[in-house]
Design a protein around this motif. Structure first.
Motif, PDB file in Angstrom:
ATOM      1  N   ALA A   1       0.818  -1.223   0.000  1.00  0.00           N
ATOM      2  CA  ALA A   1       0.000   0.000   0.000  1.00  0.00           C
ATOM      3  C   ALA A   1       0.847   1.267   0.000  1.00  0.00           C
ATOM      4  CB  ALA A   1      -0.929   0.002   1.211  1.00  0.00           C
ATOM      5  N   ASN A   2       2.175   1.104   0.060  1.00  0.00           N
ATOM      6  CA  ASN A   2       3.102   2.237   0.086  1.00  0.00           C
ATOM      7  C   ASN A   2       3.021   3.033   1.383  1.00  0.00           C
ATOM      8  OD1 ASN A   2       5.210   3.776  -1.090  1.00  0.00           O
ATOM      9  ND2 ASN A   2       3.748   5.316  -1.814  1.00  0.00           N
ATOM     10  N   ILE A   3       2.793   2.331   2.495  1.00  0.00           N
ATOM     11  CA  ILE A   3       2.797   2.985   3.806  1.00  0.00           C
ATOM     12  C   ILE A   3       4.188   3.570   4.073  1.00  0.00           C
ATOM     13  CG2 ILE A   3       2.736   2.500   6.289  1.00  0.00           C
ATOM     14  CD1 ILE A   3      -0.048   2.752   5.017  1.00  0.00           C
ATOM     15  N   GLY A   4       4.231   4.761   4.696  1.00  0.00           N
ATOM     16  CA  GLY A   4       5.485   5.476   4.868  1.00  0.00           C
ATOM     17  C   GLY A   4       6.464   4.816   5.813  1.00  0.00           C
ATOM     18  N   HIS A   5       5.968   4.277   6.942  1.00  0.00           N
ATOM     19  CA  HIS A   5       6.866   3.678   7.938  1.00  0.00           C
ATOM     20  C   HIS A   5       6.119   2.528   8.608  1.00  0.00           C
ATOM     21  CE1 HIS A   5      10.514   4.189  10.536  1.00  0.00           C
ATOM     22  NE2 HIS A   5       9.788   3.440  11.344  1.00  0.00           N
ATOM     23  N   ILE A   6       6.710   1.335   8.572  1.00  0.00           N
ATOM     24  CA  ILE A   6       6.079   0.146   9.158  1.00  0.00           C
ATOM     25  C   ILE A   6       6.825  -0.246  10.423  1.00  0.00           C
ATOM     26  CG2 ILE A   6       5.416  -2.257   8.792  1.00  0.00           C
ATOM     27  CD1 ILE A   6       5.462  -1.649   5.758  1.00  0.00           C
ATOM     28  N   VAL A   7       6.087  -0.331  11.521  1.00  0.00           N
ATOM     29  CA  VAL A   7       6.633  -0.745  12.811  1.00  0.00           C
ATOM     30  C   VAL A   7       6.162  -2.167  13.096  1.00  0.00           C
ATOM     31  CG1 VAL A   7       6.676  -0.282  15.299  1.00  0.00           C
ATOM     32  CG2 VAL A   7       6.633   1.635  13.676  1.00  0.00           C
ATOM     33  N   GLY A   8       7.104  -3.058  13.332  1.00  0.00           N
ATOM     34  CA  GLY A   8       6.773  -4.419  13.728  1.00  0.00           C
ATOM     35  C   GLY A   8       6.779  -4.536  15.240  1.00  0.00           C
TER      36      GLY A   8
ATOM     37  N   GLY B   1       6.558  -7.278  18.560  1.00  0.00           N
ATOM     38  CA  GLY B   1       6.648  -8.682  18.949  1.00  0.00           C
ATOM     39  C   GLY B   1       7.709  -8.874  20.004  1.00  0.00           C
ATOM     40  N   PRO B   2       7.793 -10.068  20.591  1.00  0.00           N
ATOM     41  CA  PRO B   2       8.806 -10.352  21.605  1.00  0.00           C
ATOM     42  C   PRO B   2      10.216 -10.143  21.049  1.00  0.00           C
ATOM     43  CG  PRO B   2       7.169 -12.111  21.496  1.00  0.00           C
ATOM     44  CD  PRO B   2       6.928 -11.231  20.326  1.00  0.00           C
ATOM     45  N   LEU B   3      11.145  -9.858  21.947  1.00  0.00           N
ATOM     46  CA  LEU B   3      12.517  -9.555  21.552  1.00  0.00           C
ATOM     47  C   LEU B   3      13.118 -10.636  20.658  1.00  0.00           C
ATOM     48  CD1 LEU B   3      14.941  -7.623  21.871  1.00  0.00           C
ATOM     49  CD2 LEU B   3      15.582  -8.912  23.927  1.00  0.00           C
ATOM     50  N   GLU B   4      12.815 -11.891  20.960  1.00  0.00           N
ATOM     51  CA  GLU B   4      13.430 -12.978  20.195  1.00  0.00           C
ATOM     52  C   GLU B   4      12.931 -13.024  18.748  1.00  0.00           C
ATOM     53  OE1 GLU B   4      10.120 -14.844  22.779  1.00  0.00           O
ATOM     54  OE2 GLU B   4      11.704 -13.320  22.994  1.00  0.00           O
ATOM     55  N   THR B   5      11.878 -12.293  18.425  1.00  0.00           N
ATOM     56  CA  THR B   5      11.366 -12.270  17.047  1.00  0.00           C
ATOM     57  C   THR B   5      11.886 -11.078  16.251  1.00  0.00           C
ATOM     58  OG1 THR B   5       9.382 -10.937  17.547  1.00  0.00           O
ATOM     59  CG2 THR B   5       9.234 -13.338  17.878  1.00  0.00           C
ATOM     60  N   HIS B   6      12.643 -10.177  16.876  1.00  0.00           N
ATOM     61  CA  HIS B   6      12.965  -8.907  16.226  1.00  0.00           C
ATOM     62  C   HIS B   6      13.815  -9.061  14.970  1.00  0.00           C
ATOM     63  CE1 HIS B   6      11.871  -5.972  19.721  1.00  0.00           C
ATOM     64  NE2 HIS B   6      10.893  -6.788  19.388  1.00  0.00           N
ATOM     65  N   ASN B   7      14.768  -9.953  14.963  1.00  0.00           N
ATOM     66  CA  ASN B   7      15.565 -10.154  13.747  1.00  0.00           C
ATOM     67  C   ASN B   7      14.686 -10.638  12.605  1.00  0.00           C
ATOM     68  OD1 ASN B   7      17.994  -9.307  14.852  1.00  0.00           O
ATOM     69  ND2 ASN B   7      18.639 -11.365  15.450  1.00  0.00           N
ATOM     70  N   ARG B   8      13.763 -11.524  12.920  1.00  0.00           N
ATOM     71  CA  ARG B   8      12.849 -12.019  11.879  1.00  0.00           C
ATOM     72  C   ARG B   8      11.942 -10.901  11.383  1.00  0.00           C
ATOM     73  NH1 ARG B   8       7.753 -13.602  12.121  1.00  0.00           N
ATOM     74  NH2 ARG B   8       7.725 -13.792  14.388  1.00  0.00           N
ATOM     75  N   LEU B   9      11.435 -10.098  12.312  1.00  0.00           N
ATOM     76  CA  LEU B   9      10.554  -8.995  11.914  1.00  0.00           C
ATOM     77  C   LEU B   9      11.283  -7.997  11.025  1.00  0.00           C
ATOM     78  CD1 LEU B   9       8.593  -8.253  15.232  1.00  0.00           C
ATOM     79  CD2 LEU B   9       7.855  -9.615  13.276  1.00  0.00           C
ATOM     80  N   LEU B  10      12.536  -7.667  11.383  1.00  0.00           N
ATOM     81  CA  LEU B  10      13.312  -6.722  10.585  1.00  0.00           C
ATOM     82  C   LEU B  10      13.618  -7.279   9.193  1.00  0.00           C
ATOM     83  CD1 LEU B  10      15.817  -5.203  13.160  1.00  0.00           C
ATOM     84  CD2 LEU B  10      14.107  -3.950  11.829  1.00  0.00           C
ATOM     85  N   GLY B  11      13.561  -8.590   9.070  1.00  0.00           N
ATOM     86  CA  GLY B  11      13.794  -9.209   7.774  1.00  0.00           C
ATOM     87  C   GLY B  11      12.580  -9.193   6.867  1.00  0.00           C
ATOM     88  N   CYS B  12      11.433  -8.787   7.403  1.00  0.00           N
ATOM     89  CA  CYS B  12      10.215  -8.733   6.599  1.00  0.00           C
ATOM     90  C   CYS B  12      10.210  -7.478   5.733  1.00  0.00           C
ATOM     91  CB  CYS B  12       8.981  -8.749   7.499  1.00  0.00           C
ATOM     92  SG  CYS B  12       8.738 -10.296   8.400  1.00  0.00           S
ATOM     93  N   GLN B  13       9.752  -7.620   4.518  1.00  0.00           N
ATOM     94  CA  GLN B  13       9.782  -6.519   3.558  1.00  0.00           C
ATOM     95  C   GLN B  13       9.050  -5.290   4.087  1.00  0.00           C
ATOM     96  OE1 GLN B  13       7.888  -7.258  -0.260  1.00  0.00           O
ATOM     97  NE2 GLN B  13       9.569  -6.220  -1.312  1.00  0.00           N
ATOM     98  N   GLY B  14       9.752  -4.156   4.094  1.00  0.00           N
ATOM     99  CA  GLY B  14       9.129  -2.890   4.457  1.00  0.00           C
ATOM    100  C   GLY B  14       9.245  -2.504   5.913  1.00  0.00           C
ATOM    101  N   VAL B  15       9.592  -3.442   6.799  1.00  0.00           N
ATOM    102  CA  VAL B  15       9.639  -3.129   8.228  1.00  0.00           C
ATOM    103  C   VAL B  15      10.880  -2.282   8.526  1.00  0.00           C
ATOM    104  CG1 VAL B  15       9.819  -4.078  10.563  1.00  0.00           C
ATOM    105  CG2 VAL B  15       8.367  -5.203   8.851  1.00  0.00           C
TER     106      VAL B  15
ATOM    107  N   GLU C   1       8.990  -4.096  21.328  1.00  0.00           N
ATOM    108  CA  GLU C   1       8.389  -5.183  22.107  1.00  0.00           C
ATOM    109  C   GLU C   1       6.973  -4.839  22.535  1.00  0.00           C
ATOM    110  OE1 GLU C   1      10.981  -7.551  24.917  1.00  0.00           O
ATOM    111  OE2 GLU C   1      12.198  -5.728  24.710  1.00  0.00           O
ATOM    112  N   SER C   2       6.725  -3.562  22.798  1.00  0.00           N
ATOM    113  CA  SER C   2       5.394  -3.117  23.206  1.00  0.00           C
ATOM    114  C   SER C   2       5.266  -1.646  22.871  1.00  0.00           C
ATOM    115  CB  SER C   2       5.180  -3.333  24.713  1.00  0.00           C
ATOM    116  OG  SER C   2       5.874  -2.336  25.449  1.00  0.00           O
ATOM    117  N   PHE C   3       4.070  -1.097  23.045  1.00  0.00           N
ATOM    118  CA  PHE C   3       3.855   0.315  22.760  1.00  0.00           C
ATOM    119  C   PHE C   3       4.582   1.233  23.741  1.00  0.00           C
ATOM    120  CE2 PHE C   3       0.185  -1.246  20.269  1.00  0.00           C
ATOM    121  CZ  PHE C   3       0.514  -0.631  19.069  1.00  0.00           C
ATOM    122  N   GLU C   4       5.071   0.677  24.809  1.00  0.00           N
ATOM    123  CA  GLU C   4       5.905   1.467  25.721  1.00  0.00           C
ATOM    124  C   GLU C   4       7.185   1.921  25.029  1.00  0.00           C
ATOM    125  OE1 GLU C   4       6.083  -1.590  28.616  1.00  0.00           O
ATOM    126  OE2 GLU C   4       4.490  -0.758  29.865  1.00  0.00           O
ATOM    127  N   GLN C   5       7.583   1.217  23.967  1.00  0.00           N
ATOM    128  CA  GLN C   5       8.794   1.557  23.220  1.00  0.00           C
ATOM    129  C   GLN C   5       8.492   2.282  21.908  1.00  0.00           C
ATOM    130  OE1 GLN C   5      10.573  -2.304  22.634  1.00  0.00           O
ATOM    131  NE2 GLN C   5      11.430  -2.393  24.703  1.00  0.00           N
TER     132      GLN C   5
END
Length: 226
Positions: free
Chosen positions: A185-192, A194-208, A213-217
């Motif tokens: 959809a051409n979103i300007g900035h995508i925030v993933g 999830g738990p800390l152990e998933t962050h490398n995988r999330l960063l590997g997803c296209q566009g992220v 870890e939570s909205f506190e961050q």
């Protein structure tokens, strides 16, 4: 770079309800095909997907009409019952209320784009008070009118509903299909999220671009007027 608005996925993002969906979908899978869903199947065919897609996948055909509606409500009734039986988990995710209060106080355009259908959206509004922060008429949900994620349509419509172009928005997502949808959809900035152990995988997803870890961050400096 600053962005004018924010669009939230709901399940797994504003509400950490994955265990309830997993339990309800596993029961549905056993009933429809006699075997449980694997973790990989959940990642590709369940999380972020519409009920109709998941039920087509599980039954290996295309349920329609009344049959489809009945299958959806059997699963969702089970899910809603689990929510009500576990009130300590049926709350907005950590930091979500504070962020929603903040964006509301700054009058930052905001909405939700969710694969949930209307019955569940009404359930969430009743029990979690979504109308405190959101114009319910602007929420995009699975009403059968749009292709579900990973197609771009839900996020493109959500941006339009808050008067913005997709590239002017931040999206917060947790699912592969959601990342694909927001990117397409051409979103300007995508925030993933999830738990800390998933962050490398999330960063590997296209566009992220950012992972939390939570909205506190959540990096509020991404937003105009923040």
């Amino acid at each position: 770079m600053k962005y004018k608005g924010i669009i939230f996925d709901f399940n797994g993002v504003l509400l950490w309800d994955a265990p309830f969906h997993v339990q309800a979908w596993q029961a549905t899978a056993l009933r429809l095909r006699g075997s449980p869903l694997s973790d990989n199947e959940f990642s590709i065919h369940v999380h972020g997907r519409t009920n109709s897609h998941i039920l087509c996948y599980l039954s290996d055909r295309t349920p329609q009409g009344q049959e489809l509606l009945e299958l959806i409500q059997i699963k969702e009734s089970m899910y809603r019952d689990l929510c009500l039986k576990n009130p300590e988990m049926f709350v907005l995710s950590p930091g979500a209320e504070a962020l929603l209060d903040f964006v509301s106080s700054k009058d930052i355009p905001r909405t939700i784009a969710t694969a949930s259908e209307k019955t569940n959206l009404d359930f969430f509004t009743q029990h979690l008070g979504l109308d405190k922060w959101f114009d319910l008429q602007r929420i995009v949900y699975d009403d059968g009118a749009l292709p579900g994620k990973p197609a771009p349509d839900m996020y493109a419509k959500a941006a339009g509903n808050i008067g913005l172009l997709p590239h002017e928005c931040v999206v917060v997502e947790d699912a592969i299909s959601g990342f694909q949808s927001a990117h397409a959809a051409n979103i300007g900035h995508i925030v993933g999220i999830g738990p800390l152990e998933t962050h490398n995988r999330l960063l590997g997803c296209q566009g992220v671009s950012t992972v939390i870890e939570s909205f506190e961050q959540f990096p509020r400096e991404l937003l105009v007027n923040a």
